[in-house]
Scaffold this active site. Structure first.
Site, mmCIF file in Angstrom:
data_model
loop_
_atom_site.group_PDB
_atom_site.id
_atom_site.type_symbol
_atom_site.label_atom_id
_atom_site.label_comp_id
_atom_site.label_asym_id
_atom_site.label_seq_id
_atom_site.Cartn_x
_atom_site.Cartn_y
_atom_site.Cartn_z
ATOM 1 N N GLU A 153 0.815 -1.212 0.000
ATOM 2 C CA GLU A 153 0.000 0.000 0.000
ATOM 3 C C GLU A 153 0.850 1.265 0.000
ATOM 4 O OE1 GLU A 153 -2.981 0.138 -0.733
ATOM 5 O OE2 GLU A 153 -3.367 -1.995 -0.622
ATOM 6 N N TYR A 159 -6.564 6.461 3.786
ATOM 7 C CA TYR A 159 -6.708 5.403 2.790
ATOM 8 C C TYR A 159 -5.929 4.145 3.185
ATOM 9 C CZ TYR A 159 -5.572 2.301 -0.878
ATOM 10 O OH TYR A 159 -5.366 1.144 -1.547
ATOM 11 N N ASP A 192 -9.986 5.044 -2.641
ATOM 12 C CA ASP A 192 -8.820 5.524 -3.373
ATOM 13 C C ASP A 192 -9.286 6.156 -4.681
ATOM 14 O OD1 ASP A 192 -9.595 3.288 -4.842
ATOM 15 O OD2 ASP A 192 -7.576 3.067 -5.631
ATOM 16 N N CYS A 206 -13.072 0.561 -15.428
ATOM 17 C CA CYS A 206 -13.617 1.916 -15.254
ATOM 18 C C CYS A 206 -12.457 2.902 -15.090
ATOM 19 C CB CYS A 206 -14.538 1.950 -14.035
ATOM 20 S SG CYS A 206 -15.580 3.414 -13.924
ATOM 21 N N CYS A 244 -16.431 0.359 -21.135
ATOM 22 C CA CYS A 244 -17.797 0.091 -20.675
ATOM 23 C C CYS A 244 -18.360 -1.193 -21.280
ATOM 24 C CB CYS A 244 -18.699 1.280 -21.011
ATOM 25 S SG CYS A 244 -18.179 2.830 -20.214
ATOM 26 N N CYS A 287 -17.738 -3.875 -18.879
ATOM 27 C CA CYS A 287 -18.055 -3.558 -17.480
ATOM 28 C C CYS A 287 -19.269 -4.336 -16.981
ATOM 29 C CB CYS A 287 -18.317 -2.064 -17.326
ATOM 30 S SG CYS A 287 -18.664 -1.600 -15.617
ATOM 31 N N CYS A 310 -25.222 1.528 -14.498
ATOM 32 C CA CYS A 310 -24.367 2.710 -14.292
ATOM 33 C C CYS A 310 -25.138 4.010 -14.525
ATOM 34 C CB CYS A 310 -23.165 2.644 -15.238
ATOM 35 S SG CYS A 310 -22.041 4.051 -15.083
#
Length: 307
Positions: free
Chosen positions: A46, A129, A147, A202, A209, A212, A218
């Site tokens: 991270e 975060y 994030d 995304c 898309c 997706c 959406c």
DNA sequence: AACGCGGGGCT
DNA sequence: AGCCCAGCGTT
């Protein structure tokens, strides 16, 4: 009182489930997600991933964990070795903070990464975060992991906007909290899955898309994919001829040198005297560089990574 | 809230 | 030549 999007709870069902299913099939096989991962490995990943793309982090992470598998190992290392191992991941102050973090874990938590938000948040280099990410990814806890990827996924799928606002809002946190499943294990999976969707499908530039899993639900798609409402984003930070570039060159020079570097060598990578002095001073102030004064009237000062 | 902080790859 | 990237700490 933060505003909670009333649509969030109803949309959540239509979005969360498909994304979880998609993740089961399409997730990348990243080492910090492996079954044998450790909380320390997750924390290291991270910190490395704070503003550095996955493709560059992966090899550095493998080498780092092989060399310093536990916090106590990193705590005992020389900062110069730590900065060299950080290599070109960027923002080398993160490397120093990660070592400070390891030392704090050894001193405050017996060498084990803590599993509560407050203790994590108190560690050097761990912000809102990263604390949430460690709770979710390392400990399977429910945490609002927000994030840049998740912000974008929610801005589009729930908010109906092309991109989230330049800076994170309280409303986004409330919305993310409302969308996240209640069950801890599912919430943790949603966190990594929604992040992965933002990274692979995304995306900021040209979203895919057609691939997706939530295209049908959406909100952004439903309104015809309107352009970014915030239009002018933050001013792009310059690079060429900046202090950041000069600092980077100086750090690269010192990383590659075996020992102290004479002032003339620094001058070669940063000819402008004013900039050079300013950058060296800031690097010393940041703890990234140590300077040794000239040993005699005809000698130059030298610079090195901290030992 | 705004700014400084690396570096590379993609459009 | 921008833009983007699993942000954080300081002011």
């Amino acid at each position: 009182m933060p505003f909670v999007d009333p649509a969030a709870s109803t949309v959540a069902g239509a979005i969360v489930e498909p994304v979880l299913d998609w993740y089961d099939e399409r997730a990348r096989d990243l080492p910090w997600r492996a079954a044998d991962r450790t909380p320390w490995g997750v924390l290291v990943s991270e910190v490395m991933l704070q503003q550095t793309p996955v493709v560059r982090v992966e090899p550095a992470w493998r080498a780092w964990l092989a060399r310093w598998p536990r916090p106590v190992d990193l705590a005992a290392a020389s900062p110069a070795d730590v900065l060299r191992a950080w290599d070109r991941l960027g923002y080398p102050r993160r490397a120093l903070r990660l070592q400070e973090c390891a030392r704090a874990i050894v001193e405050r938590h017996g060498g084990e990464v803590p599993d509560d938000a407050e203790a994590l948040r108190a560690l050097p280099g761990v912000g809102e975060y990263t604390a949430a990410a460690v709770l979710a990814f390392a400990f399977g806890r429910r945490a609002v992991v927000l994030d840049t990827n998740v912000r974008r996924v929610l801005a589009r799928s729930v908010g109906g906007e092309a991109l989230p606002s330049p800076s994170q809002t309280r409303g986004e946190v409330a919305r993310a909290d409302a969308v996240a499943p209640h069950d801890p294990a599912r919430a943790a999976r949603w966190a990594v899955a929604s992040m992965e969707l933002g990274a692979l499908v995304c995306t900021a530039r040209s979203p895919r898309c057609d691939a997706c899993p939530v295209a049908a639900a959406c909100a952004w798609r439903a309104t015809g994919c309107p352009p970014d409402a915030h239009a002018h984003r933050r001013r792009t930070q310059a690079w060429h001829g900046t202090d950041r570039q000069a600092r980077g060159r100086i750090m690269a020079l010192l990383r590659e040198a075996m020992g102290p570097v004479p002032a003339a060598a620094v001058e070669a990578v940063c000819p402008d005297r004013e900039r050079r002095e300013r950058c060296l001073a800031s690097l010393v102030a940041d703890g990234l560089v140590v300077s040794h004064p000239a040993s005699g009237p005809d000698e130059d000062p030298t610079y090195a990574l901290p030992t």
